[in-house]
Design a protein around this motif. Structure first.
Motif, PDB file in Angstrom:
ATOM      1  N   MET A   1      66.476-114.381   7.412  1.00  0.00           N
ATOM      2  CA  MET A   1      67.178-113.429   8.231  1.00  0.00           C
ATOM      3  C   MET A   1      66.175-112.795   9.190  1.00  0.00           C
ATOM      4  O   MET A   1      65.170-112.251   8.749  1.00  0.00           O
ATOM      5  N   PRO A   2      66.418-112.863  10.450  1.00  0.00           N
ATOM      6  CA  PRO A   2      65.503-112.226  11.403  1.00  0.00           C
ATOM      7  C   PRO A   2      65.654-110.711  11.371  1.00  0.00           C
ATOM      8  O   PRO A   2      66.735-110.187  11.102  1.00  0.00           O
ATOM      9  N   CYS A   3      64.554-110.043  11.620  1.00  0.00           N
ATOM     10  CA  CYS A   3      64.577-108.590  11.750  1.00  0.00           C
ATOM     11  C   CYS A   3      63.290-108.164  12.448  1.00  0.00           C
ATOM     12  O   CYS A   3      62.364-108.945  12.584  1.00  0.00           O
ATOM     13  N   ASP A   4      63.262-106.913  12.864  1.00  0.00           N
ATOM     14  CA  ASP A   4      62.068-106.358  13.483  1.00  0.00           C
ATOM     15  C   ASP A   4      61.130-105.924  12.362  1.00  0.00           C
ATOM     16  O   ASP A   4      61.385-104.924  11.689  1.00  0.00           O
ATOM     17  N   VAL A   5      60.051-106.667  12.147  1.00  0.00           N
ATOM     18  CA  VAL A   5      59.147-106.374  11.033  1.00  0.00           C
ATOM     19  C   VAL A   5      58.381-105.076  11.220  1.00  0.00           C
ATOM     20  O   VAL A   5      57.759-104.587  10.285  1.00  0.00           O
ATOM     21  N   LEU A   6      58.445-104.497  12.407  1.00  0.00           N
ATOM     22  CA  LEU A   6      57.788-103.213  12.648  1.00  0.00           C
ATOM     23  C   LEU A   6      58.715-102.038  12.331  1.00  0.00           C
ATOM     24  O   LEU A   6      58.292-100.892  12.378  1.00  0.00           O
ATOM     25  N   ASP A   7      59.950-102.334  11.984  1.00  0.00           N
ATOM     26  CA  ASP A   7      60.957-101.324  11.649  1.00  0.00           C
ATOM     27  C   ASP A   7      61.232-101.406  10.146  1.00  0.00           C
ATOM     28  O   ASP A   7      61.922-102.303   9.681  1.00  0.00           O
ATOM     29  N   ARG A   8      60.649-100.474   9.381  1.00  0.00           N
ATOM     30  CA  ARG A   8      60.753-100.543   7.916  1.00  0.00           C
ATOM     31  C   ARG A   8      62.201-100.581   7.444  1.00  0.00           C
ATOM     32  O   ARG A   8      62.543-101.347   6.551  1.00  0.00           O
ATOM     33  N   ALA A   9      63.068 -99.774   8.034  1.00  0.00           N
ATOM     34  CA  ALA A   9      64.472 -99.754   7.617  1.00  0.00           C
ATOM     35  C   ALA A   9      65.126-101.120   7.832  1.00  0.00           C
ATOM     36  O   ALA A   9      65.909-101.582   6.988  1.00  0.00           O
ATOM     37  N   ALA A  10      64.796-101.782   8.934  1.00  0.00           N
ATOM     38  CA  ALA A  10      65.356-103.108   9.212  1.00  0.00           C
ATOM     39  C   ALA A  10      64.865-104.131   8.189  1.00  0.00           C
ATOM     40  O   ALA A  10      65.636-104.981   7.731  1.00  0.00           O
ATOM     41  N   VAL A  11      63.610-104.044   7.813  1.00  0.00           N
ATOM     42  CA  VAL A  11      63.052-104.982   6.828  1.00  0.00           C
ATOM     43  C   VAL A  11      63.668-104.722   5.454  1.00  0.00           C
ATOM     44  O   VAL A  11      64.052-105.667   4.748  1.00  0.00           O
ATOM     45  N   LEU A  12      63.798-103.473   5.075  1.00  0.00           N
ATOM     46  CA  LEU A  12      64.438-103.147   3.790  1.00  0.00           C
ATOM     47  C   LEU A  12      65.869-103.663   3.745  1.00  0.00           C
ATOM     48  O   LEU A  12      66.294-104.246   2.740  1.00  0.00           O
ATOM     49  N   LYS A  13      66.605-103.499   4.825  1.00  0.00           N
ATOM     50  CA  LYS A  13      67.992-103.974   4.868  1.00  0.00           C
ATOM     51  C   LYS A  13      68.056-105.498   4.794  1.00  0.00           C
ATOM     52  O   LYS A  13      68.881-106.057   4.084  1.00  0.00           O
ATOM     53  N   ALA A  14      67.177-106.165   5.523  1.00  0.00           N
ATOM     54  CA  ALA A  14      67.183-107.630   5.559  1.00  0.00           C
ATOM     55  C   ALA A  14      66.799-108.252   4.217  1.00  0.00           C
ATOM     56  O   ALA A  14      67.182-109.380   3.926  1.00  0.00           O
ATOM     57  N   THR A  15      66.064-107.531   3.400  1.00  0.00           N
ATOM     58  CA  THR A  15      65.551-108.097   2.150  1.00  0.00           C
ATOM     59  C   THR A  15      66.203-107.526   0.897  1.00  0.00           C
ATOM     60  O   THR A  15      65.839-107.915  -0.206  1.00  0.00           O
ATOM     61  N   GLU A  16      67.178-106.646   1.049  1.00  0.00           N
ATOM     62  CA  GLU A  16      67.701-105.932  -0.113  1.00  0.00           C
ATOM     63  C   GLU A  16      68.265-106.839  -1.206  1.00  0.00           C
ATOM     64  O   GLU A  16      68.210-106.472  -2.377  1.00  0.00           O
ATOM     65  N   ALA A  17      68.780-107.998  -0.885  1.00  0.00           N
ATOM     66  CA  ALA A  17      69.323-108.901  -1.904  1.00  0.00           C
ATOM     67  C   ALA A  17      68.457-110.149  -2.078  1.00  0.00           C
ATOM     68  O   ALA A  17      68.865-111.103  -2.740  1.00  0.00           O
ATOM     69  N   ALA A  18      67.270-110.132  -1.504  1.00  0.00           N
ATOM     70  CA  ALA A  18      66.407-111.323  -1.523  1.00  0.00           C
ATOM     71  C   ALA A  18      65.731-111.521  -2.875  1.00  0.00           C
ATOM     72  O   ALA A  18      65.423-110.560  -3.575  1.00  0.00           O
ATOM     73  N   THR A  19      65.501-112.776  -3.207  1.00  0.00           N
ATOM     74  CA  THR A  19      64.674-113.110  -4.368  1.00  0.00           C
ATOM     75  C   THR A  19      63.308-113.592  -3.902  1.00  0.00           C
ATOM     76  O   THR A  19      62.330-113.478  -4.613  1.00  0.00           O
ATOM     77  N   THR A  20      63.267-114.147  -2.680  1.00  0.00           N
ATOM     78  CA  THR A  20      62.022-114.596  -2.059  1.00  0.00           C
ATOM     79  C   THR A  20      62.079-114.257  -0.577  1.00  0.00           C
ATOM     80  O   THR A  20      63.093-114.470   0.073  1.00  0.00           O
ATOM     81  N   VAL A  21      60.988-113.730  -0.062  1.00  0.00           N
ATOM     82  CA  VAL A  21      60.879-113.432   1.369  1.00  0.00           C
ATOM     83  C   VAL A  21      59.811-114.358   1.936  1.00  0.00           C
ATOM     84  O   VAL A  21      58.678-114.368   1.456  1.00  0.00           O
ATOM     85  N   VAL A  22      60.178-115.149   2.931  1.00  0.00           N
ATOM     86  CA  VAL A  22      59.257-116.060   3.586  1.00  0.00           C
ATOM     87  C   VAL A  22      58.812-115.416   4.902  1.00  0.00           C
ATOM     88  O   VAL A  22      59.630-115.142   5.771  1.00  0.00           O
ATOM     89  N   CYS A  23      57.533-115.186   5.022  1.00  0.00           N
ATOM     90  CA  CYS A  23      56.977-114.573   6.224  1.00  0.00           C
ATOM     91  C   CYS A  23      56.439-115.671   7.138  1.00  0.00           C
ATOM     92  O   CYS A  23      55.468-116.336   6.810  1.00  0.00           O
ATOM     93  N   ALA A  24      57.092-115.849   8.264  1.00  0.00           N
ATOM     94  CA  ALA A  24      56.651-116.830   9.253  1.00  0.00           C
ATOM     95  C   ALA A  24      56.731-116.185  10.629  1.00  0.00           C
ATOM     96  O   ALA A  24      57.320-116.714  11.550  1.00  0.00           O
ATOM     97  N   LEU A  25      56.129-115.011  10.742  1.00  0.00           N
ATOM     98  CA  LEU A  25      56.241-114.277  11.991  1.00  0.00           C
ATOM     99  C   LEU A  25      55.127-114.646  12.951  1.00  0.00           C
ATOM    100  O   LEU A  25      54.084-115.148  12.565  1.00  0.00           O
TER     101      LEU A  25
END
Length: 64
Positions: A1-25
């Motif tokens: 899921m894309p999000c603005d990685v500089l926006d903590r609230a956006a990252v928290l929302k994008a990952t709230e149900a994640a089991t794995t987060v893949v960082c390819a920024l």
């Protein structure tokens, strides 16, 4: 899921149900950008992963 990685609230929302987060920024190839943005992005993603209980998978080199 894309999000603005500089926006903590956006990252928290994008990952709230994640089991794995893949960082390819990617960021502009500028020392100023990397010095200011990289620590913020990493902190936001690590905090979000901890909050979700998700693994963090870091893709270090997309050119390989």
């Amino acid at each position: 899921m894309p999000c603005d990685v500089l926006d903590r609230a956006a990252v928290l929302k994008a990952t709230e149900a994640a089991t794995t987060v893949v960082c390819a920024l990617g960021m502009a190839y500028s020392a100023d950008v990397w010095e200011k943005s990289w620590p913020v992005a990493m902190d936001n993603m690590l905090v979000a992963c901890e909050s979700a209980g998700a693994r963090f998978l870091f893709i270090a080199n997309l050119y390989m």
